[in-house]
Design a protein around this motif. Sequence first.
Motif, mmCIF file in Angstrom:
data_model
loop_
_atom_site.group_PDB
_atom_site.id
_atom_site.type_symbol
_atom_site.label_atom_id
_atom_site.label_comp_id
_atom_site.label_asym_id
_atom_site.label_seq_id
_atom_site.Cartn_x
_atom_site.Cartn_y
_atom_site.Cartn_z
ATOM 1 N N GLU A 27 24.095 51.389 52.257
ATOM 2 C CA GLU A 27 24.448 52.765 51.914
ATOM 3 C C GLU A 27 24.147 53.110 50.461
ATOM 4 O OE1 GLU A 27 25.416 55.088 53.935
ATOM 5 O OE2 GLU A 27 25.447 53.786 55.692
ATOM 6 N N ARG A 28 24.487 52.204 49.539
ATOM 7 C CA ARG A 28 24.318 52.367 48.094
ATOM 8 C C ARG A 28 25.295 53.365 47.486
ATOM 9 N NH1 ARG A 28 20.008 49.930 45.775
ATOM 10 N NH2 ARG A 28 18.450 49.051 47.181
ATOM 11 N N ALA A 29 25.668 54.404 48.217
ATOM 12 C CA ALA A 29 26.608 55.381 47.658
ATOM 13 C C ALA A 29 27.978 54.730 47.456
ATOM 14 C CB ALA A 29 26.738 56.579 48.606
ATOM 15 N N GLN A 30 28.572 54.981 46.290
ATOM 16 C CA GLN A 30 29.896 54.439 45.952
ATOM 17 C C GLN A 30 29.945 52.919 46.109
ATOM 18 O OE1 GLN A 30 32.158 56.439 44.637
ATOM 19 N NE2 GLN A 30 30.781 58.169 44.941
ATOM 20 N N SER A 31 28.850 52.233 45.760
ATOM 21 C CA SER A 31 28.820 50.785 45.932
ATOM 22 C C SER A 31 29.630 50.059 44.864
ATOM 23 C CB SER A 31 27.375 50.284 45.918
ATOM 24 O OG SER A 31 26.770 50.553 44.667
ATOM 25 N N VAL A 32 29.772 50.667 43.666
ATOM 26 C CA VAL A 32 30.495 49.983 42.593
ATOM 27 C C VAL A 32 31.957 49.751 42.958
ATOM 28 C CG1 VAL A 32 31.261 50.170 40.196
ATOM 29 C CG2 VAL A 32 28.907 50.739 40.799
ATOM 30 N N PRO A 33 32.723 50.773 43.399
ATOM 31 C CA PRO A 33 34.113 50.485 43.803
ATOM 32 C C PRO A 33 34.195 49.498 44.961
ATOM 33 C CG PRO A 33 33.772 52.846 43.535
ATOM 34 C CD PRO A 33 32.423 52.214 43.469
ATOM 35 N N ALA A 34 33.244 49.567 45.906
ATOM 36 C CA ALA A 34 33.276 48.671 47.055
ATOM 37 C C ALA A 34 33.070 47.211 46.651
ATOM 38 C CB ALA A 34 32.200 49.082 48.068
ATOM 39 N N LEU A 35 32.438 46.975 45.504
ATOM 40 C CA LEU A 35 32.228 45.607 45.027
ATOM 41 C C LEU A 35 33.265 45.192 44.001
ATOM 42 C CD1 LEU A 35 28.341 45.687 44.620
ATOM 43 C CD2 LEU A 35 29.614 44.424 46.350
ATOM 44 N N VAL A 36 33.609 46.096 43.083
ATOM 45 C CA VAL A 36 34.498 45.732 41.977
ATOM 46 C C VAL A 36 35.935 45.520 42.461
ATOM 47 C CG1 VAL A 36 35.494 46.564 39.815
ATOM 48 C CG2 VAL A 36 33.047 46.827 40.247
ATOM 49 N N ALA A 37 36.406 46.338 43.400
ATOM 50 C CA ALA A 37 37.790 46.197 43.867
ATOM 51 C C ALA A 37 38.050 44.813 44.485
ATOM 52 C CB ALA A 37 38.120 47.317 44.847
ATOM 53 N N PRO A 38 37.205 44.313 45.409
ATOM 54 C CA PRO A 38 37.435 42.949 45.925
ATOM 55 C C PRO A 38 37.304 41.882 44.846
ATOM 56 C CG PRO A 38 35.945 44.156 47.369
ATOM 57 C CD PRO A 38 36.116 44.976 46.148
ATOM 58 N N MET A 39 36.380 42.071 43.883
ATOM 59 C CA MET A 39 36.253 41.089 42.800
ATOM 60 C C MET A 39 37.513 41.049 41.940
ATOM 61 S SD MET A 39 32.340 41.637 41.486
ATOM 62 C CE MET A 39 30.939 41.506 42.586
ATOM 63 N N ALA A 40 38.094 42.216 41.661
ATOM 64 C CA ALA A 40 39.330 42.256 40.880
ATOM 65 C C ALA A 40 40.462 41.559 41.640
ATOM 66 C CB ALA A 40 39.699 43.707 40.568
ATOM 67 N N LEU A 41 40.523 41.776 42.959
ATOM 68 C CA LEU A 41 41.543 41.116 43.771
ATOM 69 C C LEU A 41 41.343 39.608 43.786
ATOM 70 C CD1 LEU A 41 43.974 41.554 45.600
ATOM 71 C CD2 LEU A 41 42.400 41.858 47.530
ATOM 72 N N LEU A 42 40.091 39.165 43.882
ATOM 73 C CA LEU A 42 39.804 37.730 43.841
ATOM 74 C C LEU A 42 40.160 37.130 42.490
ATOM 75 C CD1 LEU A 42 36.375 37.520 45.716
ATOM 76 C CD2 LEU A 42 38.470 36.314 46.354
ATOM 77 N N ALA A 43 39.899 37.855 41.413
ATOM 78 C CA ALA A 43 40.239 37.351 40.085
ATOM 79 C C ALA A 43 41.746 37.214 39.935
ATOM 80 C CB ALA A 43 39.683 38.294 39.021
ATOM 81 N N LEU A 44 42.489 38.205 40.425
ATOM 82 C CA LEU A 44 43.958 38.125 40.359
ATOM 83 C C LEU A 44 44.468 36.959 41.201
ATOM 84 C CD1 LEU A 44 46.622 39.426 39.426
ATOM 85 C CD2 LEU A 44 46.512 40.875 41.472
ATOM 86 N N ASN A 45 43.908 36.787 42.387
ATOM 87 C CA ASN A 45 44.296 35.693 43.276
ATOM 88 C C ASN A 45 44.025 34.330 42.634
ATOM 89 O OD1 ASN A 45 42.742 33.880 45.687
ATOM 90 N ND2 ASN A 45 44.842 34.491 46.108
ATOM 91 N N LEU A 46 42.848 34.186 42.046
ATOM 92 C CA LEU A 46 42.474 32.914 41.429
ATOM 93 C C LEU A 46 43.282 32.648 40.170
ATOM 94 C CD1 LEU A 46 40.673 30.438 41.450
ATOM 95 C CD2 LEU A 46 38.885 31.778 40.333
#
Length: 318
Positions: A27-46
């Motif tokens: 899709e490419r549209a709104q791809s930044v939130p779709a990638l950054v939000a899970p990465m932030a959650l993974l960073a908090l988890n780790l």
Amino acid sequence: MKALASLKLTAAALGLLAAGVLWAYFERAQSVPALVAPMALLALNLGCAIVLNPKFRAQLPLLVFHVALLVLVLLAAAGRLTYLNGRLELATGEAFTGELLDAEQGPLHRPRLAQAAFVNEGFEIDYAPKWKRLETRNVVRWRTARGEETGVIGDQTPLVLAGYRFYTTSNKGFAPVFVWQRAGAAAQRGSVHLPPYPVLQFAQQVQWILPGTERGVTVRLPLDEELIDYERASGFRLPPRRDVELVVDGRAHVLAPGASLELAEGRLRYEGLTTWMGYVVFFDWTLPWLAAAGALAAAALGWHFWRRFAARPWNEAR
């Protein structure tokens, strides 16, 4: 914190990241939130797992590995927030002044393209039989604090200016150069980029609106021969005959280099034929740090397994 450090949350965050990657790819549209939000959650988890798990603190290699992994996730998220991908086209002799044809960028990207000015001085391209494109050698010129510098870039060799990386592409072609002058106005010199060659060798024409008017003309380059040999090794070159054809109000006008055409809106002079090159520009300041963090994580994991499985005598205590 125990809930945030759980492996169930890790699995859920990885699933969200996989979905975000697929969304960004298709899709490419709104791809930044779709990638950054899970990465932030993974960073908090780790991060919570590193704090709560005593095994990480007791074993230095494991601690270093997980901290490097945390840094990798944070850097990847930062890269998506600040990246830029764009493309541009420059005729031979034309300077890049910071304007892109199109671009994708993160919401926190600070544009500095005006500091990455350079001039396209021309290119050479080698072809194998069947139009297989080989090496591209593009000479570019730019200005530094030491003065003007020149270099050769290509598809794998970039020009790096102000953190931006410029690469050549397979997108290139011919460009007639015109001087357009309206009555009482200053003359304007520029080029018209024809469709890519040799991909569209039989469609070398384009619609062009004369600057400052609503007059549309068709610019056509008639080609009498294949310029790149399909059966043998060859190279990209200009045609020997460089006349262009202008279609105005349904009437065709053939112009040789140096010829002019008088129109109701002004005078159009054809200076000659040159080439244009398409570039991609890429910015991501995190790449060297990602490489360093990845190397550190791999070294720490190797250290951990070496210590764990290293041979020891069964009666070491005695």
